[in-house]
Design an enzyme around this catalytic site. Structure first.
Site: not given
Ligand code: NAD
Length: 439
Positions: A30, A86, A153, A211, A252-253, A256, A260, A263
């Protein structure tokens, strides 16, 4: 197997910890120095039940390490998984892929031997191909394959979801990569988790379609709930009746304050953009987005109505601000629309949340933070449940009423029964039932 996980957020950190639990050696990279300091001290920077223990166990066993050195981690890796954010791009609603491409550029110089590069981040259809051509021009000599492996997840139950997935989806068109991905997930396949191999475009689109469909279910039941209120039906009875139909399903029924989180809002928006760009609009999902945006606003109006038509000079106690329970994530939480609207209309807002305060504090200026629900109820005209944390379910409503100035409970999550509220002397306004007063 040597794994490099790029990103230690909600997805990257949980996945890294779970892969190390399988016995793989994982380096989780990270950029955020504060996050790394916490991780290296064995503490998760995010709230996710069970994560601290899982991390610590695998760190002690030497299978899970954290680093800011993406080059060293990429050089030794058989598989590099990209789990960076993203988010929604400001202004146009597309997925912002700048973090993904920045990570790809950072790993490019270090690729060494055949490497499988995997997008775990949710990325629009076509991104794997784009990453491939970017890497090919940066490293024409390198041997690699790009796979899509979207993550499904849920925050709050992320470890259980990762360890017992409904399916693992892998998009690839490379035989060697398929073999390595099958090995990566073998510990789950051995426990009968379906590991499904499809084309890369299908995997990328399936994540957005999933989603969007779930968001649709939520907006659907929210509109049915509104109709229930007008015709004297009870949405919980309706949802339970239709949910027993296996073609519909009972998940999912729950009506609320609108969906939010990190995702659904951004993925719905990105899918709409992709579909328009390809001149194949998903008009039904565009409507889902509109219904959800209006939903959050209408919840503030509902609270206003319950307060007698105006909240000016009134005190509103809000139970829960995170987008759902068991997470500290505040991204696109309905509370971020509801609370400022109440404040703009002249209310004092008292807030309690078991884990959300740290993230919510800068996002909700001017609120009064409280340590528990009873403290939040002090002097309140209206008590509102916005997030259904378990600790609110057990709230002694009689004790809460005794602390309040008023006697109205607005239950945006249908946590309490009207009878319980009435017994405490509260007027009850839930979702999808008519407002009821104590006899
Ligand atoms: P997040 O913002 O919690 O984590 C992203 C991490 O990446 C941060 O800690 C950031 O510092 C790090 N980072 C960014 N650029 C970097 C780099 N170049 N090198 C090293 N570290 C870097 O994001 P998240 O919620 O874990 O989501 C990540 C992806 O997974 C997204 O595309 C999201 O849509 C997808 N996703 C999220 C969930 C969820 O429940 N949060 C579920 C399914 C899919």
């Amino acid at each position: 197997m040597n794994i490099c996980m790029v990103g230690a957020g909600y997805v990257g950190l949980v996945s890294a910890a779970c892969f190390s639990e399988f016995g793989w050696t994982v380096t989780c990279v990270d950029k955020d120095p504060q996050r790394l300091a916490e991780l290296n001290a064995g503490k998760s920077p995010i709230y996710e039940p069970g994560l601290d223990d899982l991390m610590q166990r695998n760190m002690q066993a030497g299978r899970l390490v954290f680093s800011d050195n993406i080059g060293a981690a990429a050089k030794d890796a058989d598989v590099i998984l990209l789990a960076v954010g993203t988010p929604m791009r400001r202004g146009d609603g597309y997925a912002d892929l700048s973090y993904v491409y920045a990570a790809v550029d950072e790993i490019a110089p270090h690729l060494n031997g055949f490497t499988v590069i995997v997008t775990k981040s949710t990325v629009p259809v076509g991104t794997s191909r784009e990453i491939e051509s970017r890497l090919r021009s940066a490293r024409p000599d390198a041997e690699f394959a790009i796979c899509s492996n979207p993550e499904f997840l849920r925050e709050g139950s992320a470890i259980g979801d990762f360890m017992h997935p409904d399916r693992v989806l892998v998009g690839t068109d490379d035989d060697r990569a398929e073999e390595i991905m099958a090995r990566l997930y073998k510990p789950l396949a051995l426990r009968s988790a379906p590991v499904v191999f499809v084309g890369r475009e299908s995997a990328e689109l399936a994540k957005y379609a999933a989603n969007a469909f779930l968001a649709l279910k939520i907006s659907f039941i929210n509109e049915v709930a509104d109709l229930c209120e007008q015709v004297g039906a009870n949405v919980q009875e309706v949802a339970s009746a239709i949910g027993k139909d296996r073609r519909i399903g009972d998940k999912f029924l729950h009506p609320g304050p609108g969906y939010g989180g990190s995702c659904f809002p951004k993925d719905v928006s990105a899918l709409i953009r992709t579909a328009r760009e390809h001149k194949s609009p998903v008009s039904i999902i565009e409507q889902v987005q509109r219904v959800n945006d209006e939903r959050k606003i209408s919840m503030a109006h509902r609270i206003e109505a319950a307060a007698g038509g105006s909240v000016r000079g009134k005190t509103i106690a809000i139970l829960g601000v995170t987008f759902k329970p068991n997470t500290d994530d505040m991204r696109d939480a309905p509370s971020l629309v509801i609370v400022p609207m109440l404040q703009e209309r002249g209310a004092t807002v008292r807030v309690v949340d078991p884990q959300g305060r740290k993230q919510a504090d800068p996002l909700l200026p001017g609120v009064v933070w409280c340590d528990n629900a009873l403290e939040a109820a002090v002097g309140a005209d209206v008590l509102v449940t916005v997030t259904e944390w378990n600790e609110f379910r057990g709230l002694d409503l009689t004790a809460a009423k005794a602390k309040m100035r008023g006697d109205v409970l607005v239950d945006l999550r249908n946590v309490y029964s009207p009878e319980l509220a009435h017994a405490a002397g509260l007027t009850y306004s839930g979702i999808g039932t008519t407002v009821s007063v104590p006899r």
